[in-house]
Motif scaffolding. Structure first.
Motif, PDB file in Angstrom:
ATOM      1  N   SER A   1      70.054 128.100  44.280  1.00  0.00           N
ATOM      2  CA  SER A   1      68.676 127.883  43.841  1.00  0.00           C
ATOM      3  C   SER A   1      68.337 126.398  43.840  1.00  0.00           C
ATOM      4  O   SER A   1      67.264 125.993  44.318  1.00  0.00           O
ATOM      5  CB  SER A   1      68.485 128.474  42.442  1.00  0.00           C
TER       6      SER A   1
ATOM      7  N   LEU B   1      71.578 131.507  35.421  1.00  0.00           N
ATOM      8  CA  LEU B   1      72.238 131.939  36.647  1.00  0.00           C
ATOM      9  C   LEU B   1      73.708 131.551  36.614  1.00  0.00           C
ATOM     10  O   LEU B   1      74.078 130.561  35.977  1.00  0.00           O
ATOM     11  CB  LEU B   1      71.576 131.284  37.872  1.00  0.00           C
TER      12      LEU B   1
ATOM     13  N   THR C   1      70.438 138.266  42.593  1.00  0.00           N
ATOM     14  CA  THR C   1      71.626 137.400  42.543  1.00  0.00           C
ATOM     15  C   THR C   1      72.825 138.067  43.202  1.00  0.00           C
ATOM     16  O   THR C   1      73.670 137.378  43.781  1.00  0.00           O
ATOM     17  CB  THR C   1      71.943 137.003  41.095  1.00  0.00           C
TER      18      THR C   1
ATOM     19  N   VAL D   1      63.292 137.848  29.087  1.00  0.00           N
ATOM     20  CA  VAL D   1      63.160 138.683  30.282  1.00  0.00           C
ATOM     21  C   VAL D   1      63.380 140.142  29.891  1.00  0.00           C
ATOM     22  O   VAL D   1      64.420 140.491  29.327  1.00  0.00           O
ATOM     23  CB  VAL D   1      64.179 138.272  31.363  1.00  0.00           C
TER      24      VAL D   1
ATOM     25  N   VAL E   1      65.524 131.102  33.782  1.00  0.00           N
ATOM     26  CA  VAL E   1      66.467 132.206  33.993  1.00  0.00           C
ATOM     27  C   VAL E   1      67.875 131.649  34.144  1.00  0.00           C
ATOM     28  O   VAL E   1      68.115 130.730  34.934  1.00  0.00           O
ATOM     29  CB  VAL E   1      66.071 133.021  35.240  1.00  0.00           C
TER      30      VAL E   1
ATOM     31  N   VAL F   1      61.509 132.916  44.666  1.00  0.00           N
ATOM     32  CA  VAL F   1      62.252 133.409  43.509  1.00  0.00           C
ATOM     33  C   VAL F   1      62.925 132.241  42.788  1.00  0.00           C
ATOM     34  O   VAL F   1      63.011 132.225  41.556  1.00  0.00           O
ATOM     35  CB  VAL F   1      63.297 134.448  43.948  1.00  0.00           C
TER      36      VAL F   1
ATOM     37  N   GLN G   1      65.016 142.115  34.471  1.00  0.00           N
ATOM     38  CA  GLN G   1      66.400 141.668  34.544  1.00  0.00           C
ATOM     39  C   GLN G   1      67.167 142.435  35.603  1.00  0.00           C
ATOM     40  O   GLN G   1      68.026 141.861  36.295  1.00  0.00           O
ATOM     41  CB  GLN G   1      67.089 141.838  33.188  1.00  0.00           C
TER      42      GLN G   1
ATOM     43  N   PHE H   1      62.752 131.408  38.809  1.00  0.00           N
ATOM     44  CA  PHE H   1      63.913 131.202  37.955  1.00  0.00           C
ATOM     45  C   PHE H   1      63.799 129.876  37.195  1.00  0.00           C
ATOM     46  O   PHE H   1      64.190 129.778  36.034  1.00  0.00           O
ATOM     47  CB  PHE H   1      65.200 131.232  38.779  1.00  0.00           C
TER      48      PHE H   1
ATOM     49  N   LEU I   1      59.881 142.090  38.615  1.00  0.00           N
ATOM     50  CA  LEU I   1      60.004 140.626  38.589  1.00  0.00           C
ATOM     51  C   LEU I   1      58.663 139.974  38.883  1.00  0.00           C
ATOM     52  O   LEU I   1      58.266 139.009  38.212  1.00  0.00           O
ATOM     53  CB  LEU I   1      61.048 140.177  39.610  1.00  0.00           C
TER      54      LEU I   1
ATOM     55  N   ASP J   1      65.925 143.490  38.386  1.00  0.00           N
ATOM     56  CA  ASP J   1      65.545 142.849  39.650  1.00  0.00           C
ATOM     57  C   ASP J   1      66.298 141.533  39.837  1.00  0.00           C
ATOM     58  O   ASP J   1      66.778 141.220  40.940  1.00  0.00           O
ATOM     59  CB  ASP J   1      64.041 142.580  39.681  1.00  0.00           C
ATOM     60  N   ILE J   2      66.409 140.753  38.779  1.00  0.00           N
ATOM     61  CA  ILE J   2      67.150 139.490  38.854  1.00  0.00           C
ATOM     62  C   ILE J   2      68.605 139.748  39.222  1.00  0.00           C
ATOM     63  O   ILE J   2      69.184 139.063  40.071  1.00  0.00           O
ATOM     64  CB  ILE J   2      67.055 138.737  37.509  1.00  0.00           C
ATOM     65  N   ASP J   3      69.190 140.776  38.595  1.00  0.00           N
ATOM     66  CA  ASP J   3      70.594 141.098  38.886  1.00  0.00           C
ATOM     67  C   ASP J   3      70.777 141.497  40.341  1.00  0.00           C
ATOM     68  O   ASP J   3      71.772 141.124  40.982  1.00  0.00           O
ATOM     69  CB  ASP J   3      71.069 142.225  37.969  1.00  0.00           C
TER      70      ASP J   3
END
Length: 220
Positions: free
Chosen positions: A190, A182, A141, A129, A180, A171, A134, A175, A112, A136-138
């Protein structure tokens, strides 16, 4: 511990996520401090921002004759110096959980960081992404949803902002910068963090910075 003259050394507000974390921790703790801002073209700070440095020495807090660098160390120091601020939860189980997810942010999510570098002055709608970022994003979240469900929100550990919120706040800017998508729960969190008065103050200053780092301002 009584507050006295404190100095926080940071670098670019536009590009440096670690500077933002240290700055938020000091603000959440209620510590008055002066900013010592290093220019982003300083070789050592530039290396840190571009993930080319073997160590992270910014931010650095000097308070009551004590010098503390490394964001986690700054957070732990401020928790001891200003326990009333509640940077760590009062409950031992929640406190351990908070430390664990702060440590995960501190040492992880390298994909990320490299794929979605912090850049508050830019916006990349429909940003593509790649799969490792992705993942890392998952994971991030999932952490947010677990914390918000367990402790009831609106912050990660309940009604009060903690070290975890400071650690994950940058972060939220990533986003926003990279558009990104969400889920509603994470979007609400966020948006809450981006709406904090401290975050608004930081972002305003970041957008007024005169210096650019060309490597981070390319059109993706």
């Amino acid at each position: 511990m009584l507050a006295s003259t404190a100095t926080l050394t940071i670098t670019s507000k536009n590009y440096s996520s670690w500077s933002l974390r240290g700055w938020l921790l000091a603000r959440f703790a209620g510590l008055p401090f002066e900013e010592d801002v290093l220019p982003p073209d300083d070789p050592s700070t530039r290396a840190e921002i571009l993930l080319l440095s073997s160590s992270i020495l910014v931010p650095c807090l000097v308070h009551n004759g004590i010098r503390v660098w490394d964001t986690l160390a700054i957070g732990e120091y401020l928790h001891e110096a200003f326990p009333q601020a509640g940077l760590l939860p009062a409950d031992m189980k929640a406190r351990a959980h908070c430390r664990a997810i702060c440590g995960e942010m501190h040492s992880g999510f390298s994909a990320l960081r490299s794929a979605l570098p912090m850049n508050l002055r830019s916006h990349f709608p429909k940003f593509k992404v790649w799969s490792r970022a992705q993942a890392d994003i998952d994971r991030i979240t999932a952490i947010w949803r677990e914390c918000l469900d367990t402790y009831g929100g609106p912050y990660l550990f309940g009604a009060q902002r903690t070290m975890a919120d400071a650690m994950y706040a940058p972060v939220c800017t990533r986003f926003a910068t990279y558009d990104v998508k969400l889920d509603p729960v994470c979007r609400a969190y966020s948006d809450l963090m981006l709406g904090q008065p401290e975050m608004k103050e930081w972002i305003k200053a970041a957008k007024a910075e005169p210096n650019d780092i060309d490597e981070l301002d390319v059109e993706f």
